[in-house]
Structure formats: C-alpha cells, structure tokens
Design a protein around this motif. Structure first.
Motif, PDB file in Angstrom:
ATOM      1  N   ASP A 154     -14.391  16.024  40.527  1.00 59.17           N
ATOM      2  CA  ASP A 154     -15.365  14.948  40.740  1.00 59.17           C
ATOM      3  C   ASP A 154     -15.629  14.773  42.240  1.00 59.17           C
ATOM      4  OD1 ASP A 154     -15.793  11.759  41.252  1.00 59.17           O
ATOM      5  OD2 ASP A 154     -16.705  12.402  39.361  1.00 59.17           O
ATOM      6  N   ARG A 155     -16.895  14.945  42.648  1.00 61.36           N
ATOM      7  CA  ARG A 155     -17.218  14.935  44.077  1.00 61.36           C
ATOM      8  C   ARG A 155     -17.012  13.557  44.695  1.00 61.36           C
ATOM      9  NH1 ARG A 155     -22.887  17.513  45.220  1.00 61.36           N
ATOM     10  NH2 ARG A 155     -22.056  17.409  47.352  1.00 61.36           N
ATOM     11  N   ALA A 156     -17.300  12.503  43.952  1.00 64.16           N
ATOM     12  CA  ALA A 156     -17.111  11.152  44.487  1.00 64.16           C
ATOM     13  C   ALA A 156     -15.627  10.884  44.760  1.00 64.16           C
ATOM     14  CB  ALA A 156     -17.669  10.109  43.518  1.00 64.16           C
ATOM     15  N   GLU A 183     -16.078  15.997  58.387  1.00 62.94           N
ATOM     16  CA  GLU A 183     -17.076  17.016  58.057  1.00 62.94           C
ATOM     17  C   GLU A 183     -17.014  17.382  56.572  1.00 62.94           C
ATOM     18  OE1 GLU A 183     -19.033  17.473  61.707  1.00 62.94           O
ATOM     19  OE2 GLU A 183     -19.461  18.263  59.712  1.00 62.94           O
ATOM     20  N   ARG A 184     -15.824  17.477  56.026  1.00 66.54           N
ATOM     21  CA  ARG A 184     -15.688  17.786  54.600  1.00 66.54           C
ATOM     22  C   ARG A 184     -16.184  16.615  53.741  1.00 66.54           C
ATOM     23  NH1 ARG A 184      -9.654  20.163  53.962  1.00 66.54           N
ATOM     24  NH2 ARG A 184     -10.423  20.618  51.857  1.00 66.54           N
ATOM     25  N   LEU A 185     -15.974  15.393  54.231  1.00 69.87           N
ATOM     26  CA  LEU A 185     -16.485  14.221  53.530  1.00 69.87           C
ATOM     27  C   LEU A 185     -18.010  14.240  53.479  1.00 69.87           C
ATOM     28  CD1 LEU A 185     -16.370  11.387  52.288  1.00 69.87           C
ATOM     29  CD2 LEU A 185     -15.986  10.469  54.580  1.00 69.87           C
ATOM     30  N   ILE A 186     -18.641  14.561  54.596  1.00 64.04           N
ATOM     31  CA  ILE A 186     -20.109  14.635  54.646  1.00 64.04           C
ATOM     32  C   ILE A 186     -20.608  15.712  53.691  1.00 64.04           C
ATOM     33  CG2 ILE A 186     -22.072  15.191  56.136  1.00 64.04           C
ATOM     34  CD1 ILE A 186     -20.421  13.966  58.461  1.00 64.04           C
ATOM     35  N   ALA A 187     -19.911  16.852  53.651  1.00 67.01           N
ATOM     36  CA  ALA A 187     -20.336  17.954  52.789  1.00 67.01           C
ATOM     37  C   ALA A 187     -20.158  17.618  51.303  1.00 67.01           C
ATOM     38  CB  ALA A 187     -19.539  19.214  53.137  1.00 67.01           C
ATOM     39  N   GLU A 188     -19.148  16.810  50.963  1.00 71.70           N
ATOM     40  CA  GLU A 188     -18.871  16.468  49.570  1.00 71.70           C
ATOM     41  C   GLU A 188     -19.689  15.285  49.071  1.00 71.70           C
ATOM     42  OE1 GLU A 188     -16.871  17.659  47.208  1.00 71.70           O
ATOM     43  OE2 GLU A 188     -15.777  19.225  48.278  1.00 71.70           O
ATOM     44  N   SER A 189     -20.472  14.655  49.950  1.00 69.32           N
ATOM     45  CA  SER A 189     -21.162  13.416  49.593  1.00 69.32           C
ATOM     46  C   SER A 189     -22.186  13.647  48.487  1.00 69.32           C
ATOM     47  CB  SER A 189     -21.870  12.841  50.832  1.00 69.32           C
ATOM     48  OG  SER A 189     -22.634  11.723  50.474  1.00 69.32           O
ATOM     49  N   PRO A 190     -21.962  13.039  47.302  1.00 70.49           N
ATOM     50  CA  PRO A 190     -22.911  13.258  46.206  1.00 70.49           C
ATOM     51  C   PRO A 190     -24.131  12.334  46.255  1.00 70.49           C
ATOM     52  CG  PRO A 190     -21.064  11.953  45.447  1.00 70.49           C
ATOM     53  CD  PRO A 190     -20.796  12.267  46.891  1.00 70.49           C
ATOM     54  N   GLY A 192     -25.009  10.320  49.348  1.00 71.35           N
ATOM     55  CA  GLY A 192     -25.323   9.858  50.699  1.00 71.35           C
ATOM     56  C   GLY A 192     -24.325   8.866  51.254  1.00 71.35           C
ATOM     57  N   ARG A 193     -23.551   8.221  50.392  1.00 70.65           N
ATOM     58  CA  ARG A 193     -22.581   7.227  50.862  1.00 70.65           C
ATOM     59  C   ARG A 193     -21.459   7.909  51.649  1.00 70.65           C
ATOM     60  NH1 ARG A 193     -17.977   4.710  48.537  1.00 70.65           N
ATOM     61  NH2 ARG A 193     -17.671   2.579  49.324  1.00 70.65           N
ATOM     62  N   GLY A 194     -21.025   9.070  51.179  1.00 73.29           N
ATOM     63  CA  GLY A 194     -19.988   9.801  51.890  1.00 73.29           C
ATOM     64  C   GLY A 194     -20.442  10.243  53.265  1.00 73.29           C
ATOM     65  N   ALA A 225     -27.891   7.354  58.216  1.00 76.85           N
ATOM     66  CA  ALA A 225     -27.227   7.634  56.941  1.00 76.85           C
ATOM     67  C   ALA A 225     -26.779   6.344  56.260  1.00 76.85           C
ATOM     68  CB  ALA A 225     -26.024   8.557  57.174  1.00 76.85           C
ATOM     69  N   CYS A 226     -26.217   5.403  57.032  1.00 74.55           N
ATOM     70  CA  CYS A 226     -25.747   4.139  56.451  1.00 74.55           C
ATOM     71  C   CYS A 226     -26.911   3.250  56.035  1.00 74.55           C
ATOM     72  CB  CYS A 226     -24.839   3.414  57.449  1.00 74.55           C
ATOM     73  SG  CYS A 226     -23.259   4.263  57.738  1.00 74.55           S
TER      74      CYS A 226
END
Length: 613
Positions: A154-156, A183-190, A192-194, A225-226
């Motif tokens: 699950d990406r979230a 950087e991994r958090l940004i890439a996993e963001s399903p 836009g919140r991540g 982004a926010c």
C-alpha cells in the motif's frame, strides 16, 4: 445518517397493523427502504472512515465532526472498529493526549487483522512517541517499520513510514538519511500529500544544515505541493523554517509578513506544536524590529501553547526573549524570573536532545546486535547440521572448536574493552584540568581552534571572554594555597553552571585565568553573559572551608568581528580588554577596541603570546 434496525422494524410493525390497503402499500415501501438502507450502511461507513482519514491533517475541524458522527454508529464490523480506533488514537495524539493515544495505537496493532492498518498505526505511534519524548521506543518501532517495508504494498502506508523515518533522522542530525527518505516519500506519494510532507522535511533539513535559500526552488515546490492538497500544517511548518532563515539573514520584516499572512490559518489547525513555533518566530522577528510589546505578546502566546511538562525549543526561545524584553525595560525582577525559567527550560531541552541522540545510538547498536545474533543463530544451525552428518566424533570436535572460538572472541572482546576504557581514561585525564575538572589549556585551544575554523568557513560570528581573578596572590598569601585552590574550584563550578550549551567552550588557560569561546554569539550578548558571570563570581560563597575570602574577577570581551577568526589573536585581543578592566579598577567587564593593541604589547608576555598585569 444511519437508521437503527430496531427502530425501523418497530415502525414497520406499527404500520402493518393497519387494515387498509394503503397501509399494506406503505409496509411494502418501507420494507424495500429498510433493505436498501441496510445494504448501503457498510459502504457508507467505509466512505466516512476513508474521508476522515484523508482530511485529518488538512481539515482538522471537519475531521473531528466526521469522527464524532462515526462514534454514534452501532454494529460496526471488526475491521471498521479497528479503523475507527486508529483515527481516534490519531486525534488524541494530535491534541497532545499522548498517554492515552499510545496505548490505543498499541491496541489497534494487537487486535487488527489488517496488516496495512497495523503498519500505519505503528508509523503514527512512532510520531506520537517522538513528541512524547519516548525516543528509545520510537527508534525501536521505526526499525520494525523499515524491516517490514518490503512486505507492504500500500503506497499510502509506505509513504507514512518514509515520512516518519525522514522526520526522526532530522531530529537526530542524520540529514543525509533524512533527505534520502524524503525523496522516497515524494516518489511514493499516491495523492500529492506525501510530496507536501517530503518537501517540508527537506526544507527543515536544508535549514538545519544552513543551506536553505528562502527564495529558492525548493521552497517554492514545497509550498505549492502543500497548497495543492490543502495541507495547512505541513505547509506552515515549512514557512516557519523559511521565516527563521529570513531572520538569520536579518530580513526581519519579511519573516514577520510571511507568518502574519497565514497566522489565522495556523490558529485554526489547533495544533499546539505548530502554533507555538509560529508564535515564537514572530516574537523573534518583532524583537529584532524593536517592537517590544508585540514581541512580548507572541512570546507569551508561545509559552501558553506549550505542552505541559515539556521544554521545547520554542519554549526556550520564548523565555529568553521575555528575559531580554524585561531587561530592556529595566524590569529587574521580571528579567531575573524569566532568566531562571529560561535556564531551566534550556537545561531540560538540552537533556532532551541528549536523550534523543542516546536513544538513536542505542537503537542502532541494538539493530546491529540483533543482526549479529541472527548470524550467530544461522551459524549455529550449520554446526548442528554438520554434527548430524559427521556423527558423534565430528560433533565433539565441532563443539570444541566452537568453545575455543567463543573463548578467543571473549578474550579479544575483554582485551579490547579494557584497552578502550584505559584509553578513554587517559584521554580524559589529558584533557581535563586536574584542579577544576574543566578543559585544560591544550584541550581548550584545540577545541576552540577547530570551532573557529568552522566558524570562519561558515562566516558565523563568535566571541571570546577572558576572566582573571582579582588579587588572587593576596588570597594565596593570606589564606594559603589550599584556600586558593578551593576558590579556583568554586569559581570554575559557578561559571560552568552558566555554560552548559554545546556551542560554549570553557577552559582554564593559566593559574587563575579562564577562557570562554561562544560560537554564534555577538559581542553584545557576550558582554551580557560576562556581566552575569561577574556577578555570580562576586556572589560566590567561600566561607564553608577557609573563612571569608572575598572573590571577584575582571573580564575582557571581544568578537570575531573585531579580532578575526585566528584563535591566538582573538584571545590576545580579549586579554587586552581584560588588561583595560584591571587598570580601570578590577571587578568589571571591558570590551576590546583597536586603541588597546599597541599599549598592550609593551607589557610582559605570557605563555602563548598573551600578557598579564
């Protein structure tokens, strides 16, 4: 709104008793209605749970209303109950009720059948443990999260784990790791919140490494982004670091304007940690703009918003500002009160930072130990297999080899442990002054020299203070050298009680002469500290062992702005100012100015190029 089953059945039963055909028609209609409502109820509950989860940080008030509505619903399924318990735990942690939130998270982890929900509850609990200052538990659970990442699709949930890993590494100064997880958090963001959370953590990391550009691309991307996902909390945390950088660059009005523009939105979040951060940064901006009344108002708000029993960085900064404001307004009683609160809060915060670093190191060591234990178990299994294959004779030989290896490793470990302890002991002895137990002259010069080189590279202003006890020879002659040693120990202990921060270096560099280097401190603040130390030395009680020995000291102060970053020149200039204080009557603080240099060099030289009268 969900209809209760027994209420509908009661209504249907009442209408069924009607004898007219219309009553029968109504019964049929309600039966269809009841069946439809009951069929849609689980779907509607799932929708509300997902809605609450999605808006919990972007629209906290609506999140609360949805959660209150869900708490009135009866007959939830086990998975729905677990999900609702998770959201309730998140709500409690957000409101600062950590002692209630943490057990609720643990209950969700223990009872839920959903592995993804267990993973998310663990990640949220790590965040709450950090804020509650239970760092060892936080790092232990974080290691579990990182180990279980490959099992979670699950990406979230994965984004939540990356967020906590980045956040925690930022807190212990592991900025490269924090940036990697961001950087991994940004890439996993399903959704836009991540990306918003990851870029906010990057802003924090850049600021703490002194490489944040307030007008740079990173800031623009983070705020955009926010704004896209309406994440007011994370967006405004990013703004606080931008505002702090603007203050560091002396752009005080720009910092105030940046936070004033979002002040009402920040208050609506009802998040104490964010509100306190914004208030204290605004207080610092107003202080530098000489708006004392506004600075005091914001500082008091920051203290009111603090979490009871915790001394955070905003609390320390707020108390320090209130002390400076009271001092500026000649409110001696208020200044003393706020300074005492500042000193206690600063001590508690320093202890907290140390505990956080210690917990991080313990967690790392525990992780390494666990891996070594697993390797040892694997090797032991191999040995057991060999024992089965080779028979009794080979098994005995293997056990003998293992015993010898263990004994050898134990001896090596004991030898290394003993050697390391002896090295640390002798190193401490070589770095500490035997009488006062503070840094001796070589160690102080080494620490101060390296610190000044770093200040030269980063262009951070610093200050030096030299202090020398007045009429110390008279104390030795009148009361004896034992009394003189007692006075030196007392004075060193009194001064050290004011010099507890990691950017303050204190050492004994001569018989009755001490030196202080203050990293990131200008001359005015150094003079203020010197005055505090002078008063503290004057108030030193030496009656306990040798009778009354009046003690006072003279102080010389200079900064890198006047004397540059070369250590010996900086100390020589401070020594010239100290000489001026001696000439002007002793028991006072004197600043260095250029007119002192030529006159000072005509006196008898001291070791290291400094002089004494």
């Amino acid at each position: 709104m969900r209809l209760k089953t027994h209420t509908l059945r009661k209504a249907v039963g009442a209408i069924a008793r009607l004898s007219r055909p219309a009553g029968r028609a109504v019964v049929l209609f309600l039966a269809v209605l009841v069946g439809t409502a009951l069929a849609l109820q689980p779907t509607e509950i799932d929708r509300l749970l997902a809605q609450a989860d999605a808006i919990k940080s972007s629209d906290y008030q609506e999140f609360g209303r949805v959660l209150d509505r869900l708490q009135t619903v009866e007959n939830l399924s086990h998975s729905q109950t677990s999900y609702l318990d998770y959201l309730q735990a998140w709500r409690l942690g957000y409101a600062g009720e950590y002692d209630v939130a943490i057990p609720k998270y643990q209950e969700v982890i223990k009872t839920s059948d959903d592995l993804t929900l267990q993973f998310r509850a663990t990640a949220s609990m790590v965040n709450t443990l950090v804020i509650a200052r239970r760092y060892h538990e936080a790092f232990t659970y974080l290691d579990l999260l990182v180990e279980r990442l490959p099992q979670v699709s699950d990406r979230a949930a994965r984004a939540q784990a990356f967020h906590m890993a980045a956040y925690l590494n930022n807190q212990v100064g592991q900025y490269e790791l924090a940036e990697d997880f961001s950087e991994r958090l940004i890439a996993e963001s399903p959704d836009g919140r991540g990306e918003c959370m990851g870029r906010q953590l990057q802003i924090e990391s850049f600021y703490k490494q002194k490489k944040l550009d307030p007008d740079g691309e990173d800031v623009r991307l983070a705020l955009e982004a926010c704004n896209r996902v309406k994440e007011v909390v994370f967006g405004n945390f990013a703004r606080t670091f931008v505002a702090r950088e603007l203050i560091d660059r002396q752009k005080y009005q720009a910092a105030a304007d940046l936070l004033n523009a979002v002040y009402d939105d920040v208050q609506e979040t009802r998040y104490p940690h964010l509100i306190a951060q914004v208030d204290v940064v605004l207080a610092q901006a107003q202080w530098n703009l000489h708006n004392l009344a506004q600075a005091r108002t914001y500082a008091l708000r920051a203290i009111e918003r603090r979490i009871t029993g915790q001394a955070t960085e905003p609390t320390v900064a707020a108390y320090y500002l209130l002390y400076k404001i009271a001092q500026q307004q000649d409110d001696v009683r208020g200044a003393l009160s706020y300074h005492e609160k500042f000193a206690e809060a600063d001590r508690q915060n320093f202890d907290d930072v140390s505990a956080r670093s210690l917990a991080y190191q313990m967690a790392r060591h525990q992780s390494i130990a666990n891996k070594l234990q697993i390797d040892a178990l694997n090797k032991q299994n191999q040995v057991l297999q060999l024992q089965q294959d080779l028979g009794a004779k080979a098994a005995e030989t293997s056990r003998l080899y293992i015993a010898m290896l263990v004994a050898g490793l134990l001896l090596v470990f004991l030898w290394a442990f003993y050697t390391k302890r002896r090295q640390m002991h002798f190193r401490t002895l070589s770095q500490r002054d035997g009488l006062t137990q503070i840094a001796n002259r070589p160690h102080f010069l080494d620490l101060a020299g390296r610190a000044l080189e770093e200040c030269r590279r980063t262009r951070v202003e610093s200050a030096a203070i030299l202090l020398d006890l007045d009429h110390f020879k008279i104390i030795n002659d009148r009361y004896g050298h034992a009394a003189g040693d007692h006075v030196l120990r007392k004075v060193a202990a009194v001064c050290q009680s004011y010099l507890q921060q990691p950017n303050q270096f204190f050492g004994r560099i001569g018989g009755e002469e001490f030196a202080i280097l203050l990293i990131g401190c200008d001359e005015d603040r150094a003079v203020g500290l010197a005055e505090l130390l002078r008063n503290a030395v004057r108030a030193t009680n030496t009656d306990d062992a040798f009778g009354h020995c009046p003690v006072s000291a003279s102080f010389g102060v200079t900064s890198t702005t006047k004397a540059g970053y070369e250590l010996h020149h900086l100390l020589a200039c401070a020594d010239a100012a100290l000489y001026k204080a001696k000439l002007e009557g002793r028991d006072r603080v004197a600043r260095f100015d250029a007119s002192l240099t030529a006159r000072r060099t005509q006196n008898d030289p001291l070791p290291g190029g400094m002089r004494r009268i």
